[in-house]
Design a protein around this motif. Structure first.
Motif, PDB file in Angstrom:
ATOM      1  N   ALA A 148       0.830  -1.202   0.000  1.00 64.47           N
ATOM      2  CA  ALA A 148       0.000   0.000   0.000  1.00 64.47           C
ATOM      3  C   ALA A 148       0.873   1.265   0.000  1.00 64.47           C
ATOM      4  O   ALA A 148       0.596   2.213  -0.725  1.00 64.47           O
ATOM      5  CB  ALA A 148      -0.938  -0.004   1.198  1.00 64.47           C
ATOM      6  N   ARG A 149       1.949   1.270   0.800  1.00 64.90           N
ATOM      7  CA  ARG A 149       2.714   2.510   0.960  1.00 64.90           C
ATOM      8  C   ARG A 149       3.933   2.568   0.059  1.00 64.90           C
ATOM      9  O   ARG A 149       4.040   3.451  -0.788  1.00 64.90           O
ATOM     10  CB  ARG A 149       3.130   2.666   2.424  1.00 64.90           C
ATOM     11  N   VAL A 150       4.889   1.624   0.216  1.00 64.01           N
ATOM     12  CA  VAL A 150       6.140   1.728  -0.541  1.00 64.01           C
ATOM     13  C   VAL A 150       5.876   1.616  -2.044  1.00 64.01           C
ATOM     14  O   VAL A 150       6.301   2.461  -2.830  1.00 64.01           O
ATOM     15  CB  VAL A 150       7.155   0.650  -0.091  1.00 64.01           C
ATOM     16  N   ILE A 151       5.145   0.570  -2.444  1.00 65.01           N
ATOM     17  CA  ILE A 151       4.842   0.423  -3.870  1.00 65.01           C
ATOM     18  C   ILE A 151       3.761   1.411  -4.269  1.00 65.01           C
ATOM     19  O   ILE A 151       3.677   1.819  -5.423  1.00 65.01           O
ATOM     20  CB  ILE A 151       4.421  -1.039  -4.180  1.00 65.01           C
ATOM     21  N   GLY A 152       2.928   1.808  -3.298  1.00 65.16           N
ATOM     22  CA  GLY A 152       1.989   2.893  -3.535  1.00 65.16           C
ATOM     23  C   GLY A 152       0.686   2.473  -4.193  1.00 65.16           C
ATOM     24  O   GLY A 152       0.043   3.271  -4.868  1.00 65.16           O
ATOM     25  N   LEU A 153       0.278   1.241  -4.004  1.00 63.15           N
ATOM     26  CA  LEU A 153      -0.994   0.821  -4.587  1.00 63.15           C
ATOM     27  C   LEU A 153      -2.183   1.267  -3.744  1.00 63.15           C
ATOM     28  O   LEU A 153      -3.324   1.193  -4.185  1.00 63.15           O
ATOM     29  CB  LEU A 153      -1.019  -0.708  -4.767  1.00 63.15           C
ATOM     30  N   GLY A 154      -1.905   1.728  -2.514  1.00 62.49           N
ATOM     31  CA  GLY A 154      -2.970   2.281  -1.678  1.00 62.49           C
ATOM     32  C   GLY A 154      -3.954   1.241  -1.190  1.00 62.49           C
ATOM     33  O   GLY A 154      -3.725   0.039  -1.295  1.00 62.49           O
ATOM     34  N   PHE A 155      -5.090   1.732  -0.658  1.00 58.71           N
ATOM     35  CA  PHE A 155      -6.115   0.838  -0.121  1.00 58.71           C
ATOM     36  C   PHE A 155      -7.048   0.409  -1.245  1.00 58.71           C
ATOM     37  O   PHE A 155      -8.164   0.899  -1.366  1.00 58.71           O
ATOM     38  CB  PHE A 155      -6.891   1.544   0.992  1.00 58.71           C
ATOM     39  N   THR A 156      -6.585  -0.491  -2.074  1.00 64.47           N
ATOM     40  CA  THR A 156      -7.351  -0.856  -3.261  1.00 64.47           C
ATOM     41  C   THR A 156      -7.582  -2.357  -3.346  1.00 64.47           C
ATOM     42  O   THR A 156      -6.994  -3.132  -2.592  1.00 64.47           O
ATOM     43  CB  THR A 156      -6.592  -0.435  -4.531  1.00 64.47           C
ATOM     44  N   VAL A 157      -8.398  -2.730  -4.301  1.00 67.79           N
ATOM     45  CA  VAL A 157      -8.716  -4.131  -4.543  1.00 67.79           C
ATOM     46  C   VAL A 157      -7.438  -4.936  -4.794  1.00 67.79           C
ATOM     47  O   VAL A 157      -7.253  -6.025  -4.239  1.00 67.79           O
ATOM     48  CB  VAL A 157      -9.666  -4.244  -5.757  1.00 67.79           C
ATOM     49  N   ILE A 158      -6.538  -4.375  -5.604  1.00 75.91           N
ATOM     50  CA  ILE A 158      -5.347  -5.131  -5.968  1.00 75.91           C
ATOM     51  C   ILE A 158      -4.432  -5.353  -4.759  1.00 75.91           C
ATOM     52  O   ILE A 158      -3.857  -6.434  -4.593  1.00 75.91           O
ATOM     53  CB  ILE A 158      -4.587  -4.461  -7.152  1.00 75.91           C
ATOM     54  N   ALA A 230      -8.948 -10.087   9.167  1.00 72.89           N
ATOM     55  CA  ALA A 230      -7.898  -9.378   9.920  1.00 72.89           C
ATOM     56  C   ALA A 230      -6.963  -8.546   9.039  1.00 72.89           C
ATOM     57  O   ALA A 230      -6.790  -7.347   9.289  1.00 72.89           O
ATOM     58  CB  ALA A 230      -7.112 -10.380  10.756  1.00 72.89           C
ATOM     59  N   PRO A 231      -6.351  -9.106   7.977  1.00 70.46           N
ATOM     60  CA  PRO A 231      -5.403  -8.279   7.224  1.00 70.46           C
ATOM     61  C   PRO A 231      -6.102  -7.144   6.494  1.00 70.46           C
ATOM     62  O   PRO A 231      -5.510  -6.076   6.301  1.00 70.46           O
ATOM     63  CB  PRO A 231      -4.758  -9.259   6.232  1.00 70.46           C
ATOM     64  N   LEU A 232      -7.364  -7.350   6.152  1.00 73.43           N
ATOM     65  CA  LEU A 232      -8.064  -6.323   5.373  1.00 73.43           C
ATOM     66  C   LEU A 232      -8.451  -5.125   6.234  1.00 73.43           C
ATOM     67  O   LEU A 232      -8.653  -4.028   5.727  1.00 73.43           O
ATOM     68  CB  LEU A 232      -9.298  -6.929   4.703  1.00 73.43           C
ATOM     69  N   ILE A 233      -8.558  -5.357   7.561  1.00 72.66           N
ATOM     70  CA  ILE A 233      -8.837  -4.229   8.463  1.00 72.66           C
ATOM     71  C   ILE A 233      -7.727  -3.191   8.312  1.00 72.66           C
ATOM     72  O   ILE A 233      -7.963  -1.993   8.281  1.00 72.66           O
ATOM     73  CB  ILE A 233      -8.923  -4.737   9.923  1.00 72.66           C
ATOM     74  N   LEU A 234      -6.485  -3.692   8.157  1.00 70.84           N
ATOM     75  CA  LEU A 234      -5.355  -2.781   8.009  1.00 70.84           C
ATOM     76  C   LEU A 234      -5.285  -2.175   6.613  1.00 70.84           C
ATOM     77  O   LEU A 234      -4.568  -1.227   6.381  1.00 70.84           O
ATOM     78  CB  LEU A 234      -4.048  -3.535   8.280  1.00 70.84           C
ATOM     79  N   LEU A 235      -6.000  -2.782   5.669  1.00 73.22           N
ATOM     80  CA  LEU A 235      -5.825  -2.392   4.272  1.00 73.22           C
ATOM     81  C   LEU A 235      -7.021  -1.632   3.720  1.00 73.22           C
ATOM     82  O   LEU A 235      -7.329  -1.689   2.539  1.00 73.22           O
ATOM     83  CB  LEU A 235      -5.554  -3.631   3.415  1.00 73.22           C
ATOM     84  N   GLY A 236      -7.713  -0.938   4.615  1.00 75.81           N
ATOM     85  CA  GLY A 236      -8.704   0.035   4.151  1.00 75.81           C
ATOM     86  C   GLY A 236     -10.068  -0.519   3.822  1.00 75.81           C
ATOM     87  O   GLY A 236     -10.902   0.200   3.268  1.00 75.81           O
TER      88      GLY A 236
END
Lengths: 303, 291
Positions: A148-158, A230-236
């Motif tokens: 999400a941050r370093v590669i910069g894909l953000g909180f998205t489906v991918i 659980a992991p998706l809670i962190l991913l927006g």
């Protein structure tokens, strides 16, 4: 009677009567214990389904998949989970696209190509097994920091799909390896003895024979990804979403997250909606498992 | 020696009588047989363990060579080194030279894939592919990229050569796994000859079959010897006596360090080996006193 036979008679007690059936308490007890354990597991599953259907009965209608979530306390009776359903389907489809080819290819390398007497191949194996035991939240943190941050894909489906793929990859690899290992060695030898190359042997003989086992493993892995919150809670995914995703870079939510959001609300109507969404999630899981069974039966080969 | 001369027989035959099978084949049939495979001082290693030590022999073209001996004597190991199937076992290594028409099989430039097309193999347990009978035969020609004008003709010819055509001609599209064990093994032979090899290696091809199926395979082997060079490993001495021109007797020997190795004891015309062996160990084995 010979002397030897008489000596044997003296030390061995006469056997019990052949015609008198005895009750063996140990046998009975063990059987009961096994049945009890099965009952416990099954009872919880039935209780879950019955409870969810009962609680969500009023909301198990078209509103569930036709309407979008609504804000807190406003138009509760019009609320649905459509964006979560589409989000889940997007994420799972992408996860399958990423994790299955990667996982199956890795398994083929480890099983058919790698020389497992080499230390680096054994190290790889060990690490894959360890990865299978890493808590999913850790993968969420990795996804947040790296994808999400370093590669910069953000909180998205991918981002969600990549993280869930990493999460289930060890399971896919391990299940696929088991399936490949179950293909008899004699089939490989027969193919090599006719002058086939390694890739010909793998692609024309071993892979088709391993498909049923791989399908089962793949569906189990995807089922896990489907229910993962659980992991998706962190991913927006917890954000309030009133539209369906339409690209890899859409924001999204998923069913498990939506259920989690709804249950936090105080209104009883939202609780009912959550129960209905749970039933829906179980139905999707059941459908995926039936697909696995169909594939397995279609490709099943007897040796 | 003739049966009409019992006195003569008694002199050359030690008692008890050796294996009594009417030997039909002889290495010396008046035709010159060029050696197809020549083994010079062959040792086979699995990791650090020397499974077979110092084997010298050659296999004549268009003849059947049988490798016999007790379990663990290395006869299968030797067989599998002839088409480099041992390459597939991690840590397996062959020392010495195996020449195929003068070409060292283990030379760097030899392509094992191409080699296995020329030296085919039939295994102990029938192992048809879980496909149709037709596809089992067509697989080899397809993967080796053979130029085939009519695959149907090739399949039919291979099945005829393996004496299976009449039994399966109406069910070519059915699964090969529905065939009986003996039919499956003949299918495996048909599959092997479909790629037109020169040599066929057979690793105990009848040990999983009943006597009738075994008889059919043995008849088939004798017919195939006209066109192919055959090397067969067998536990069954009667079988070796019935179907082979020449027989090699292997046994396991313990060396000074206490390690067991497979050794070649005697390699002779089958007639000679089963009636008047040169070595005491061979005689003990074929009369059932050892092994």
């Amino acid at each position: 009677m010979t002397a030897a036979a008489a000596a044997r008679e003296a030390v061995i007690a006469p056997p019990p009567s052949l015609t008198q059936r005895r009750i063996r308490p140990g046998e009975l007890l063990f059987r009961l214990a096994l049945q009890f354990c099965l009952l416990v597991a099954f009872a919880f599953l039935v209780a879950l389904i019955v409870f969810a259907v009962y609680k969500g009965w009023n909301r198990l209608d078209a509103r569930l998949w036709q309407n979008m979530p609504t804000g807190r306390a406003s138009r509760v009776e019009a609320a649905g989970v459509q964006s979560a359903i589409t989000g889940t389907l997007w994420v799972i489809a992408l996860t399958a696209l990423i994790s299955l080819p990667t996982g199956i290819a890795s398994a083929i390398y480890l099983e058919e190509y790698a020389d497992n007497t080499r230390w680096y191949n054994r190290l790889l194996e060990l690490n894959i097994q360890n990865l299978a035991g890493v808590p999913s939240i850790v993968f969420g943190i990795l996804g947040l920091g790296l994808i999400a941050r370093v590669i910069g894909l953000g909180f998205t489906v991918i981002t969600a799909a990549v993280v869930l793929s990493l999460l289930v990859l060890p399971t896919v690899i391990i299940a696929s390896r088991e399936a490949l290992r179950a293909v008899p060695q004699s089939i490989r030898q027969a193919s090599y003895a006719l002058g086939a190359t390694r890739w010909q042997t793998t692609s024309r003989q071993v892979l088709p024979a391993a498909i049923p086992g791989m399908a089962t493993g793949a569906i189990l892995a995807l089922s896990r990804a489907l229910g993962e919150a659980a992991p998706l809670i962190l991913l927006g995914a917890v954000t309030f979403i009133r539209f369906n995703p339409d690209s890899l870079l859409s924001t999204y939510t998923t069913l498990p997250i939506q259920i989690y959001n709804l249950i936090k609300e105080p209104q009883a109507e939202f609780q009912e909606l959550a129960a209905a969404a749970i039933v829906l999630l179980l139905v999707i899981l059941l459908l995926m498992n039936s697909v696995a069974i169909v594939i397995r039966n279609k490709f099943q080969k007897r040796w | 020696m003739t049966p009409s001369d019992p006195k003569d027989a008694a002199m050359t035959h030690p008692a008890p009588p050796l294996i009594t099978t009417s030997v039909r084949l002889s290495a010396d049939d008046g035709v010159a047989h060029e050696p197809v495979l020549t083994l010079k001082d062959i040792s086979v290693f699995y990791g650090g363990y020397e499974a077979v030590r110092g084997v010298d022999m050659d296999m004549a073209g268009n003849q059947i060579t049988a490798l016999i001996g007790p379990s663990g004597c290395g006869k299968s190991t030797v067989l599998r080194s002839l088409n480099r199937m041992n390459d597939l076992i991690p840590g397996a290594r062959v020392a010495g030279t195996i020449s195929y028409h003068g070409q060292n099989l283990y030379a760097r430039e030899v392509d094992p894939i191409e080699l296995r097309r020329r030296i085919g193999m039939v295994f102990q347990k029938p192992n048809p592919f879980p496909k149709s009978i037709y596809d089992n035969i067509a697989y080899g020609p397809r993967v080796t990229g053979m130029k085939v004008t009519s695959m149907n003709d090739l399949v039919e010819q291979a099945l005829r050569d393996a004496a299976l055509w009449d039994e399966v001609k109406d069910k070519l599209k059915q699964s090969a796994l529905a065939l009986s064990g003996g039919q499956q093994q003949r299918l495996c032979i048909a599959r092997t000859i479909a790629v037109r090899p020169e040599v066929i290696l057979m690793d105990e091809p009848c040990s999983a079959l009943d006597p009738i199926a075994t008889g059919k395979i043995e008849d088939l082997m004798i017919n195939l010897a006209a066109d192919y060079t055959i090397v067969i490993v067998t536990h069954n001495m009667q079988q070796a006596a019935r179907v082979s021109h020449r027989t090699a007797f292997f046994t396991a020997e313990v060396d000074e360090a206490g390690v067991r190795h497979g050794r070649l004891v005697e390699y002779e015309d089958t007639n000679k080996l089963f009636t008047n062996p040169n070595h005491k160990r061979t005689e003990d084995y074929i009369t059932g006193r050892f092994g």
